[in-house]
Design a protein around this motif. Structure first.
Motif, PDB file in Angstrom:
ATOM      1  N   ASP A 176     -12.213   5.772  -4.588  1.00  0.00           N
ATOM      2  CA  ASP A 176     -11.162   7.704  -3.907  1.00  0.00           C
ATOM      3  C   ASP A 176     -12.292   8.897  -4.019  1.00  0.00           C
ATOM      4  O   ASP A 176     -11.440   9.767  -3.588  1.00  0.00           O
ATOM      5  CB  ASP A 176      -9.897   7.076  -4.812  1.00  0.00           C
ATOM      6  CG  ASP A 176      -8.933   7.736  -3.812  1.00  0.00           C
ATOM      7  OD1 ASP A 176      -8.727   7.526  -2.790  1.00  0.00           O
ATOM      8  OD2 ASP A 176      -8.114   8.609  -5.004  1.00  0.00           O
ATOM      9  N   THR A 213      -8.646   3.994   1.953  1.00  0.00           N
ATOM     10  CA  THR A 213      -7.286   2.668   2.238  1.00  0.00           C
ATOM     11  C   THR A 213      -7.760   0.844   1.995  1.00  0.00           C
ATOM     12  O   THR A 213      -6.870   0.191   1.182  1.00  0.00           O
ATOM     13  CB  THR A 213      -6.271   3.031   3.753  1.00  0.00           C
ATOM     14  OG1 THR A 213      -6.270   4.186   3.351  1.00  0.00           O
ATOM     15  CG2 THR A 213      -5.239   2.010   3.276  1.00  0.00           C
ATOM     16  N   ARG A 214      -8.531   0.918   2.530  1.00  0.00           N
ATOM     17  CA  ARG A 214      -8.908  -0.663   3.110  1.00  0.00           C
ATOM     18  C   ARG A 214      -9.645  -0.965   1.152  1.00  0.00           C
ATOM     19  O   ARG A 214      -8.777  -2.361   1.276  1.00  0.00           O
ATOM     20  CB  ARG A 214     -10.219  -1.074   3.625  1.00  0.00           C
ATOM     21  CG  ARG A 214      -9.597  -1.052   4.677  1.00  0.00           C
ATOM     22  CD  ARG A 214     -10.675  -1.902   5.778  1.00  0.00           C
ATOM     23  NE  ARG A 214     -11.280  -0.760   5.606  1.00  0.00           N
ATOM     24  CZ  ARG A 214     -12.389   0.607   6.996  1.00  0.00           C
ATOM     25  NH1 ARG A 214     -11.088   0.585   7.803  1.00  0.00           N
ATOM     26  NH2 ARG A 214     -13.326   0.862   6.862  1.00  0.00           N
ATOM     27  N   GLN A 260     -10.960   8.006   5.103  1.00  0.00           N
ATOM     28  CA  GLN A 260      -9.149   7.452   4.270  1.00  0.00           C
ATOM     29  C   GLN A 260      -9.864   6.136   4.584  1.00  0.00           C
ATOM     30  O   GLN A 260      -8.630   5.483   3.953  1.00  0.00           O
ATOM     31  CB  GLN A 260      -8.142   8.495   4.832  1.00  0.00           C
ATOM     32  CG  GLN A 260      -7.291   8.438   4.575  1.00  0.00           C
ATOM     33  CD  GLN A 260      -6.982   8.124   3.017  1.00  0.00           C
ATOM     34  OE1 GLN A 260      -7.365   9.076   1.954  1.00  0.00           O
ATOM     35  NE2 GLN A 260      -6.693   7.907   2.325  1.00  0.00           N
ATOM     36  N   SER A 261      -9.796   6.218   6.144  1.00  0.00           N
ATOM     37  CA  SER A 261      -9.712   4.377   6.046  1.00  0.00           C
ATOM     38  C   SER A 261     -10.236   3.392   4.875  1.00  0.00           C
ATOM     39  O   SER A 261      -9.744   2.092   4.462  1.00  0.00           O
ATOM     40  CB  SER A 261     -10.059   4.069   7.588  1.00  0.00           C
ATOM     41  OG  SER A 261      -9.234   4.300   8.306  1.00  0.00           O
ATOM     42  N   LEU A 311       1.130  -1.283   0.253  1.00  0.00           N
ATOM     43  CA  LEU A 311      -0.157  -0.367   0.017  1.00  0.00           C
ATOM     44  C   LEU A 311       0.826   0.899   0.041  1.00  0.00           C
ATOM     45  O   LEU A 311       0.115   2.081  -0.523  1.00  0.00           O
ATOM     46  CB  LEU A 311      -1.229  -0.077   1.357  1.00  0.00           C
ATOM     47  CG  LEU A 311      -2.149  -0.931   1.200  1.00  0.00           C
ATOM     48  CD1 LEU A 311      -2.982  -1.247   2.160  1.00  0.00           C
ATOM     49  CD2 LEU A 311      -3.373  -0.576   0.747  1.00  0.00           C
ATOM     50  N   LYS A 367      -7.933  -0.137  -1.677  1.00  0.00           N
ATOM     51  CA  LYS A 367      -6.617  -0.598  -2.501  1.00  0.00           C
ATOM     52  C   LYS A 367      -6.013  -1.751  -1.184  1.00  0.00           C
ATOM     53  O   LYS A 367      -5.504  -2.531  -2.312  1.00  0.00           O
ATOM     54  CB  LYS A 367      -5.690   0.717  -1.890  1.00  0.00           C
ATOM     55  CG  LYS A 367      -6.294   2.240  -2.439  1.00  0.00           C
ATOM     56  CD  LYS A 367      -4.976   3.140  -2.260  1.00  0.00           C
ATOM     57  CE  LYS A 367      -5.674   4.562  -3.355  1.00  0.00           C
ATOM     58  NZ  LYS A 367      -4.861   5.414  -2.423  1.00  0.00           N
TER      59      LYS A 367
END
Length: 517
Positions: free
Chosen positions: A473, A432-433, A428-429, A17, A435
């Protein structure tokens, strides 16, 4: 069905990541190794070269599921999935010309038996078994005669003998898919076997297998309180669209449809233009393509099936289903949402993650951890994706709590989504997950073949697998509030619950009934 982001792959890959340009790098590297070709008959081949190990996985996607069924033949898409493993005119038989004639007699005698049964049922409500007995015997005698030519399970045995692993298939509301993995030097054998079963299918042991499917339904639905609840829930939520039909079919249909119905379904929907075949592994596209064209190019071209005509009308009022069972209580509610082609599809993905992903998700924190009124809680999209579907909320109450206890805290979480922005950290979490899930899904040949094949089939471009990260995103806090407000309204809500029967009351009622006799 939403594109599957694999859940069973090594967690260590999450360290990737840190590569901020992961999407561009992955798409660029994948483009160098992926070849897509549409054959003259309309079938799409997708090959990804991945020579890390001398194996390959395949995934065949057929854009036909239970949504393509109509009343009278529900369960037929799943039934044909079973039949695809029964062999061909060359595999699974000792004498196909004789077997073909015997199978024709099976259909003739079944047609006569079914017509008489339906006619008698229509007149009296209950068929006269004595009148039907000679016709039923003739049909079953014909089955016994056809069975003399069968070589049982030969198709599967060939694959296992030649090193194939994970041979299986599945049927959903949106599609039917077939998959397996092989040693690298069995590519041509696989191409022959996979194309042959769609070129020369045989409705072998159809009525015996129909009984197997009927028992499968009894086990998964009729004998399962949660299975019955979900069937009733979908039936209430979808009053017009075939998402309201069970994939396993209605019991009466499973006792009526024929091998002739199945072959007609096959000829209509198992056409090359409705299929994508994906191969991932130690395969050289330049040398493999001519061979794959040789086998899959044999499938006769046929028109793409027409789109579904029936659309679900807008829901105007709350709908409720209550089952009283000697079972753990269950709470489900659903709201109509658009299909995966909607510009807001990524917003629903974000909502699902916010509500359900792990022990930090909102439903888990509220209902399970803090209030301790549930042992599980989640939300997401169901049952399909190609057509407008549902965003659902599901909760299993903890001991001492009822299904209806789940409603208020779930609705509290819904109101928060409507009125209060998610935090920057929380949003944002989620991104991120998303991705991380994508990266994990790139490690496994079988899972990757499925993801690429589904993207190619559903969107016409495998790159959509990576674009989904871009879509997520771009989701904003305002998008989340807007979609929550437009989707989660009472008039758009369908609720289904299991209320646990009191076994003491049940015994008292039974005893009272016996005393009154």
């Amino acid at each position: 069905m939403k594109i599957c982001r694999s859940r069973f792959l090594p967690a260590i890959l999450a360290v990737m990541l840190c590569a901020l340009a992961v999407r561009a790098q992955d798409v660029a590297s994948f483009e160098k190794r992926i070849t897509v070709k549409k054959l003259p008959n309309g079938l799409t081949l997708l090959i990804m070269e991945r020579p890390e190990a001398p194996v390959f996985s395949f995934y065949t996607y057929v854009s036909a599921g239970s949504a393509q069924e109509v009343s009278g033949i529900t369960g037929l898409a799943h039934m044909f999935e079973h039949m695809a493993f029964k062999g061909t005119d060359k595999i699974g038989t000792t004498n196909y010309p004789a077997e073909k004639a015997a199978l024709a007699k099976v259909e003739k005698t079944y047609s006569e038996y079914l017509a008489a049964r339906l006619q008698l049922s229509e007149k009296s409500g209950v068929p006269d078994e004595a009148k039907l007995a000679p016709l039923e015997k003739a049909w079953k005698d014909a089955i016994d005669e056809a069975d003399k030519y069968i070589v049982p399970e030969q198709y599967s045995e060939i694959i296992e003998r030649e090193g194939g692993v994970g041979l299986n298939a599945s049927t959903s509301w949106d599609n039917t898919d077939y998959f397996c993995s092989f040693p690298q030097n069995r590519l041509e054998l696989w191409a022959y076997l996979e194309s042959e079963r769609f070129l020369h299918p045989v409705m072998r042991e159809f009525y015996k297998e129909r009984d197997v499917v009927y028992e499968e339904r009894r086990m998964r639905t009729d004998s399962s309180a949660q299975g019955r609840l979900i069937e009733q829930f979908l039936g209430a939520a979808f009053i017009a669209h075939p998402y309201g039909h069970p994939v396993l079919g209605w019991p009466s249909d499973l006792r009526a449809f024929s091998a002739t119905d199945a072959i007609n379904f096959f000829h209509k929907y198992y056409v090359p233009a409705n299929m994508v075949v994906t191969i991932v592994g130690d395969v050289n596209a330049a040398t493999a393509l001519p061979m794959l064209e040789k086998y899959f190019g044999r499938l006769p071209a046929s028109p793409t099936p027409e789109p579904l005509r029936t659309h679900e009308p807008e829901q105007k009022a709350l709908r409720e289903i209550v089952l009283r069972e000697q079972s753990q209580p269950v709470y489900v509610e659903g709201y109509h949402r658009p299909d995966i082609y909607s510009p807001d599809d990524a917003v629903y993905d974000v909502l699902s993650d916010l509500l359900s992903k792990g022990r930090t998700s909102r439903l888990y924190r509220s209902l399970v951890r803090d209030k301790q009124i549930a042992i599980a809680a989640e939300g997401g999209s169901f049952p399909g994706g190609k057509y407008p579907n549902l965003f659902y909320f599901f909760a299993l109450p903890a001991a001492g709590h009822s299904a209806t206890d789940m409603a208020a805290p779930i609705h509290d979480e819904i109101e928060k989504l409507k009125t209060t922005d998610v935090s920057d950290e929380e949003l944002q979490s989620v991104k991120t997950r998303a991705k991380a899930d994508l990266i994990r899904g790139l490690a496994d040949n079988s899972g990757l073949a499925q993801q690429l094949g589904q993207s190619q089939s559903l969107y016409g471009d495998w790159r959509e697998l990576f674009r989904q990260i871009d879509h997520i995103d771009k989701v904003s806090k305002e998008d989340i509030r807007r979609v929550a407000k437009t989707t989660f309204s009472q008039e758009n809500r369908t609720v289904a619950t299991i209320e646990t029967k009191d076994t003491k009351d049940t015994k008292k009622a039974a005893a009272a009934g016996e005393g009154n006799q």
